[in-house]
Design a protein around this motif. Structure first.
Motif, mmCIF file in Angstrom:
data_model
loop_
_atom_site.group_PDB
_atom_site.id
_atom_site.type_symbol
_atom_site.label_atom_id
_atom_site.label_comp_id
_atom_site.label_asym_id
_atom_site.label_seq_id
_atom_site.Cartn_x
_atom_site.Cartn_y
_atom_site.Cartn_z
ATOM 1 N N LYS A 148 -1.335 6.931 -12.331
ATOM 2 C CA LYS A 148 -1.486 5.847 -11.367
ATOM 3 C C LYS A 148 -0.277 5.784 -10.359
ATOM 4 O O LYS A 148 0.743 5.686 -10.961
ATOM 5 N N MET A 150 1.803 3.576 -6.558
ATOM 6 C CA MET A 150 1.649 2.429 -6.001
ATOM 7 C C MET A 150 2.572 2.719 -4.703
ATOM 8 O O MET A 150 3.245 3.612 -4.683
ATOM 9 N N ARG A 151 2.146 1.835 -3.833
ATOM 10 C CA ARG A 151 3.063 1.579 -2.674
ATOM 11 C C ARG A 151 3.521 0.474 -2.811
ATOM 12 O O ARG A 151 3.053 -0.714 -3.352
ATOM 13 N N TRP A 152 4.882 0.133 -2.370
ATOM 14 C CA TRP A 152 5.578 -1.248 -2.675
ATOM 15 C C TRP A 152 6.361 -1.811 -1.271
ATOM 16 O O TRP A 152 6.945 -2.672 -1.129
ATOM 17 N N ASP A 153 6.328 -1.005 -0.119
ATOM 18 C CA ASP A 153 6.849 -1.408 1.226
ATOM 19 C C ASP A 153 6.023 -0.381 2.373
ATOM 20 O O ASP A 153 5.351 0.188 1.902
ATOM 21 N N GLY A 154 6.614 -0.752 3.442
ATOM 22 C CA GLY A 154 6.178 -0.240 4.455
ATOM 23 C C GLY A 154 6.429 1.274 4.655
ATOM 24 O O GLY A 154 5.934 2.018 5.807
ATOM 25 N N SER A 160 5.247 6.028 -9.392
ATOM 26 C CA SER A 160 4.504 5.064 -10.507
ATOM 27 C C SER A 160 4.975 3.573 -10.231
ATOM 28 O O SER A 160 4.062 2.746 -10.563
ATOM 29 N N ARG A 161 6.008 3.420 -10.166
ATOM 30 C CA ARG A 161 6.471 1.971 -9.660
ATOM 31 C C ARG A 161 7.699 2.084 -8.697
ATOM 32 O O ARG A 161 8.331 3.199 -8.500
ATOM 33 N N ARG A 164 14.146 2.015 -6.646
ATOM 34 C CA ARG A 164 15.066 1.207 -6.069
ATOM 35 C C ARG A 164 16.654 1.709 -5.905
ATOM 36 O O ARG A 164 17.490 1.320 -5.464
ATOM 37 N N PRO B 84 7.271 -7.349 0.385
ATOM 38 C CA PRO B 84 8.272 -7.853 -0.802
ATOM 39 C C PRO B 84 9.697 -7.428 -0.626
ATOM 40 O O PRO B 84 10.262 -6.793 0.446
ATOM 41 N N LEU B 125 -0.892 -3.303 -8.864
ATOM 42 C CA LEU B 125 -0.094 -2.824 -9.910
ATOM 43 C C LEU B 125 0.983 -3.632 -10.183
ATOM 44 O O LEU B 125 1.691 -4.324 -9.367
ATOM 45 N N TYR B 141 2.373 -6.189 -7.130
ATOM 46 C CA TYR B 141 2.201 -5.707 -5.839
ATOM 47 C C TYR B 141 0.615 -5.463 -5.568
ATOM 48 O O TYR B 141 0.142 -4.259 -6.026
ATOM 49 N N GLN B 143 -2.396 -3.870 -3.819
ATOM 50 C CA GLN B 143 -2.736 -2.731 -3.323
ATOM 51 C C GLN B 143 -3.960 -2.605 -2.384
ATOM 52 O O GLN B 143 -3.954 -2.110 -1.334
ATOM 53 N N PRO B 149 -7.159 -1.596 1.760
ATOM 54 C CA PRO B 149 -5.992 -1.301 1.248
ATOM 55 C C PRO B 149 -4.933 -2.154 2.333
ATOM 56 O O PRO B 149 -5.304 -2.295 3.415
ATOM 57 N N VAL B 150 -4.041 -2.902 1.605
ATOM 58 C CA VAL B 150 -3.071 -3.583 2.453
ATOM 59 C C VAL B 150 -1.695 -3.133 2.637
ATOM 60 O O VAL B 150 -1.218 -2.309 2.048
ATOM 61 N N ASP B 151 -1.423 -3.169 3.844
ATOM 62 C CA ASP B 151 -0.236 -2.651 4.367
ATOM 63 C C ASP B 151 0.480 -3.578 5.427
ATOM 64 O O ASP B 151 -0.125 -3.781 6.440
ATOM 65 N N PRO B 152 1.636 -3.948 5.074
ATOM 66 C CA PRO B 152 2.427 -3.565 3.935
ATOM 67 C C PRO B 152 1.865 -4.281 2.619
ATOM 68 O O PRO B 152 1.147 -5.224 2.721
ATOM 69 N N PRO B 153 2.237 -3.743 1.293
ATOM 70 C CA PRO B 153 1.749 -4.500 0.143
ATOM 71 C C PRO B 153 2.372 -5.965 -0.109
ATOM 72 O O PRO B 153 3.364 -5.900 0.834
#
Lengths: 704, 290
Positions: A148, A150-154, A160-161, A164, B84, B125, B141, B143, B149-153
């Motif tokens: 799995k 993921m996305r965490w920013d634009g 995976s996580r 940073r 975030p 996630l 976060y 998703q 799908p969300v953008d940005p998260p």
């Protein structure tokens, strides 16, 4: 001459799931080694290091430049260098231009395919490692695969996580690159104590040490030692040992960068709970380690593992004790409530309302099918002495009832063992309790099988029923999905059959499942699915036997018999494996294939002449001898097969060789005379039938 | 630290970090995520920071007030951060410090816990945060929201207020918690636990609930025809709660259950389609004017 230098890449991350950390660490050195090879960088001492907060790749040495090498590129055949006028051909000029050369510089050389071809010489210049690494490190990180991500920013980056931080050093130099919207540097993530602090690393060489002085053990193997050491230290004075499944240990390795154990305790009265229940609460819910005395008995203590130092251990210990107490109290509450009614009555009241599958009815319906099959197995599986039928029936009857207890709803992994605890409380015989406890065994590939014949038969009935009924409603496992775990069930069933010695006819057992309901539907199900189910079992059986070292051709040779009777199939297989060492075995296999080929080729003509009586020309000597030999062979084989003495049966087959060889040397099977020909074909058919009654020798691969 | 002081401290912490302090949304719901501030806040590109207390109703979790650790209604403190911040876990740790919990002196760990809401068609996630073994928060976060799908998260923090209070006050039973220095949590909520458990498990009118479910769906679809996604979303929330009560009553078959979930999710998806389309059109208009 430049010197190789140590290399370091570190990705700082928000907490990785343990399984993701493990897969990434397995992939990193493999992908890196491929990239280094492609780029002609020499390296040594390549290792993946990491925790839940960082993934790192370290090399003791990595060359500072890639090697300069000569490389030949091959093009059109040598004959096409020039055209009829003696000028360079368009093909030659085009090929030369492709590599930036004038056609005069092309040479003619032997290509790797062994042809004379036009060849262009290229010099691949060496490049500085910093440049190469800046190019390939983003590629390396992008190549990591997770179950799995993921996305965490634009930035659009996926991992995976969240990533940073990036540090990359070759010796003392920073390797400049970008990944996931970040730029690399020499900042290393420090231990996390609520704040993401970093420190500057001067030289890749001191990575491990610099982390260790800050209480981060980056090397998983070293961290495992530290973890075990810390766990043991806490209980050594109790004369006890930390327990806990290996999976918990692996998981814990990726929950702390510097594991530090804390010993807590719980009320002794909880030790009266079933041991499995205590262990699940401590290990699965709390992620803590149980503690056992020298004899293996659980003690009223547990070990929690925290990250870092022992600052505030008292609060940590009290916190864990408090949570464990609440969870155990919950467990006792459920346990006492569950014990108020018997398993028997719970099953009767609630299993009819518990859905198993929309087209297979309730769990009660499944239980009834399994109960019938279990009784059938008691009566029809041979090789079993003195089966307590009543115990088998009772196990099948009661084993599912714990599904409706509060504790099993809370902890599904305790099915079976909670049922046994309740059965014991209800005063059921020990053989029944044990059968319920072992009903779902084997739980894993190397796990133990049900220990008694009664347990084994009830468990076997559940497994065969699950596969057979599952196939009838399209639950067949696919490459990506096996929601009812039928693969594991099939393998479990086969292991019970083979290792507990249950000589059962699988075809009859599977048909029995379909015929547990009345009428035409049963008929058509049995018709449509029995063969598919048998082939599914067979696929697992091939796997099991290959794992045990049997060659696939031997396995396939016994398929006609093993498909329906796996245990007898195994005995044939063992005998065949031995017989193959006999000096004449290969020769008889060759002759057998020859006989089988002749029969196959005679194909269409087959039978047409058979009924034509009349003339009966005299037999040649070799034909007569083989004919008599086959009569003897038939009467020799029958009792041996009957008694399962397959070793002797194979030896007897091999002994046919001299007469069979002589037959082929002296007799023309496909004679002009049809009745002669048919008589000889019939002889070979008889030979094949006799051989096939032991094994299908045609499957055996011969070396010549 | 009493219960309401925890709320106050979290509120002032997150206000300092740019969150609008919202109030609970005035409808029954199963999780703080259902509050429109989070549901709509997570959609589209517009930045959003909000924090609020949300009462959550989980009818099936009620235990008539008999179990010291389980409630059919409890409070979440919810934070939504979009986009975030660069170190959201660090920020979370600081918020614990504001409550007097210093991460270096405790075992604070983040266990993989991927979240999804089948009725909202939402997934993300993240982790559950455990403090000395006790699960006190969920961090996610996002998703996907309403199957989009969300953008940005967005980053969502959900604090379990009762759990945190039990830890801080070292109480064995949620009903013994000190609420405000004078009253206990039990004095304020125990009777409601008893009565609502009876209602949800024994007395809720199944036919009326089914009718409410159907009505809300019809109303929502009609509102979407009129391009009113915000009121239509209230219908999603109403359907979801009716479904939760029906679940507690134990009257849904496996098939009915799956169908009901799909119907809520479908309406949520349609709401979002209309909502995002309106947003796109507004932005396009603004761009033309600019």
């Amino acid at each position: 001459m430049s010197l190789p230098k140590p290399f370091l890449l570190e990705i700082a991350l928000e907490p990785l799931p343990p399984s993701a950390a493990q897969t990434a660490l397995a992939q990193l050195p493999r992908i890196a080694a491929d990239l280094f090879k492609r780029e002609r960088l020499e390296h040594s001492g390549l290792a993946a290091l990491g925790t839940h907060r960082r993934l790192a790749l370290f090399a003791e040495s990595l060359s500072e430049r890639s090697e300069t090498v000569e490389k030949w590129e091959f093009g059109p055949p040598a004959s096409r260098l020039k055209d009829d006028t003696g000028a360079y051909s368009a093909a030659a000029a085009g090929f030369a231009a492709k590599w930036g050369l004038k056609p005069e510089l092309l040479e003619i050389r032997t290509s790797p395919k062994g042809e004379e071809a036009l060849a262009a010489r290229r010099i691949l210049e060496g490049e500085s490692a910093l440049k190469i690494l800046a190019r390939i490190l983003p590629e390396l990180l992008g190549a990591l695969r997770f179950d799995k991500s993921m996305r965490w920013d634009g930035s659009g980056a996926r991992f995976s996580r969240p990533v940073r931080g990036l540090a990359a050093l070759h010796g003392k130099a920073v390797i400049p690159f970008s990944f996931a919207g970040l730029r690399s540097g020499r900042k290393i993530a420090g231990p996390w104590r609520g704040v993401a602090k970093t420190f500057s690393l001067a030289d890749a060489a001191s990575y491990r040490q610099a982390l260790k002085t800050r209480l981060v053990i980056a090397d998983p193997a070293e961290r495992r030692e530290a973890l075990l050491q810390s766990l043991r230290m806490k209980v050594v004075l109790l004369g006890a040992e930390p327990a806990g499944a290996n999976a918990l240990l692996e998981e814990t390795l990726y929950m702390a960068e510097h594991p530090s154990a804390v010993l807590g305790c719980f009320k002794e009265s909880y030790l009266t709970l079933p041991e499995e229940l205590l262990v699940v609460v401590i290990e699965t819910q709390m992620k803590c380690f149980p503690v056992r005395d020298a004899k293996g008995a659980l003690l009223p203590q547990f070990l929690a593992v925290r990250d870092g130092s022992s600052e505030g251990d008292k609060a940590v210990r009290e916190g864990f004790e408090h949570v464990l107490e609440a969870r155990l109290k919950d467990a006792v509450f459920f346990f006492e409530r569950d014990k108020k009614t018997t398993l028997e009555s719970k099953g009767a009241a609630f299993l009819p309302g518990l859905a198993y599958h929309k087209d297979l009815g309730s769990v009660a319906a499944k239980r009834d099918r399994v109960e019938r099959l279990a009784l059938w197995l008691c009566r029809n599986a041979s090789d079993l002495t003195r089966v307590d039928e009543e115990a088998v029936r009772k196990i099948a009857r009661l084993a599912y009832a714990d599904l409706v207890t509060e504790l099993v709803r809370e902890f599904p992994e305790l099915q079976g063992c909670m049922g046994a605890a309740y059965a014991r409380h209800d005063g059921e015989p020990e053989s029944v309790c044990r059968g319920i406890a072992e009903f779902y065994w084997p739980l894993g590939a190397g796990s133990p099988l049900p220990s008694t014949t009664e347990s084994a038969l009830a468990s076997l009935a559940d497994k065969i029923e699950s596969v057979a009924s599952g196939f009838s409603v399209a639950l067949n496992p696919t490459a990506s999905a096996d929601p009812f775990g039928l693969r594991r069930k099939a393998i479990g069933a086969l292991r019970i059959i083979l290792e507990k010695g249950v000589d059962v006819d699988l075809r009859e057992a599977v048909r029995g499942v379909y015929f547990s309901e009345e009428g035409a539907r049963a008929e058509s199900r049995a018709e449509r699915f029995t063969m598919a189910v048998l082939e599914f079992f067979w696929g697992r059986l091939e796997g099991l036997w290959q794992d045990r070292g049997y060659p696939i051709d031997e396995i396939r040779a016994v398929k006609p018999h093993a498909l329906t009777k796996p245990l007898a199939g195994l005995r044939r297989l063992e005998a065949l494996h031995e017989a193959r060492k006999l000096p004449d075995f290969e020769a008889i296999a060759v002759s057998f294939k020859r006989a089988a080929n002749i029969i196959r080729q005679s194909g269409a003509a087959n039978g047409s002449a058979a009924s034509q009586g009349g003339e009966n020309p005299a037999m040649e000597k070799a034909e007569e001898l083989l004919s008599r030999e086959l009569v003897l062979l038939g009467s020799d084989l029958a009792p041996r097969i009957e008694k399962g003495r397959f070793g002797e049966a194979f030896s007897r087959l091999v002994a046919v060789r001299p007469l069979l060889d002589r037959f082929f040397a002296e007799v023309l099977v496909m004679a002009e005379n049809p009745s002669l020909r048919e008589r000889r074909l019939a002889l070979l058919r008889r030979l094949i039938d006799l051989f096939n009654s032991v094994a299908d020798i045609a499957e055996i691969q011969v070396s010549k | 630290m009493n219960f309401q002081e925890i709320v106050l401290k979290l509120q002032s912490f997150w206000a300092r970090h740019g969150c609008a302090l919202l109030q609970p949304y005035d409808m029954e719901k199963g999780a703080g995520t259902f509050n429109p501030a989070t549901f709509f806040g997570a959609l589209g590109p517009k930045p959003m920071r909000a924090a609020y207390v949300e009462p959550c109703r989980r009818p099936a979790d009620g235990r008539y007030g008999d179990n010291p650790n389980r409630l059919g209604k409890y409070y979440q403190f919810q934070v939504l951060l979009k986009p975030p911040p660069p170190d959201p876990l660090g920020l979370y740790a600081q918020s614990l410090k504001a409550l007097g919990l210093h991460p270096a002196k405790h075992d604070l760990r983040f266990l993989e816990d991927d979240w999804q809401s089948p009725t909202l068609g939402a997934s993300g996630l993240g982790w559950e945060a455990r403090l000395d073994g006790l699960e006190i928060s969920q961090l996610t976060y996002f998703q996907q929201m309403a199957s989009v799908p969300v953008d940005p998260p967005s980053f969502e923090i959900t604090y379990g207020l009762e759990r945190m209070a039990m830890y801080l006050q070292k109480k064995e039973s949620v009903f013994d918690l000190d609420y405000d220095g004078t009253r206990s949590y039990g004095e304020l909520h125990l009777e409601s636990e008893r009565q609502f458990s009876r209602y949800h498990f024994e007395e809720a009118g199944v036919e009326r609930l089914l009718a409410r479910f159907e009505d809300s769906e019809a109303e929502g679809l009609a509102l979407l025809q009129k391009s009113l996604p915000l009121p239509a979303y209230d219908c999603v929330v109403r359907m979801s709660h009716a479904f939760n009560v029906l679940e507690a009553r134990g009257t849904l078959s496996v098939t009915q259950r799956a169908q009901a979930i799909a119907r809520v999710r479908n309406l949520a998806r349609k709401v979002v389609e209309v909502y995002l389309k309106a947003g796109d059109e507004a932005r396009a208009e603004a761009a033309i004017k600019a």
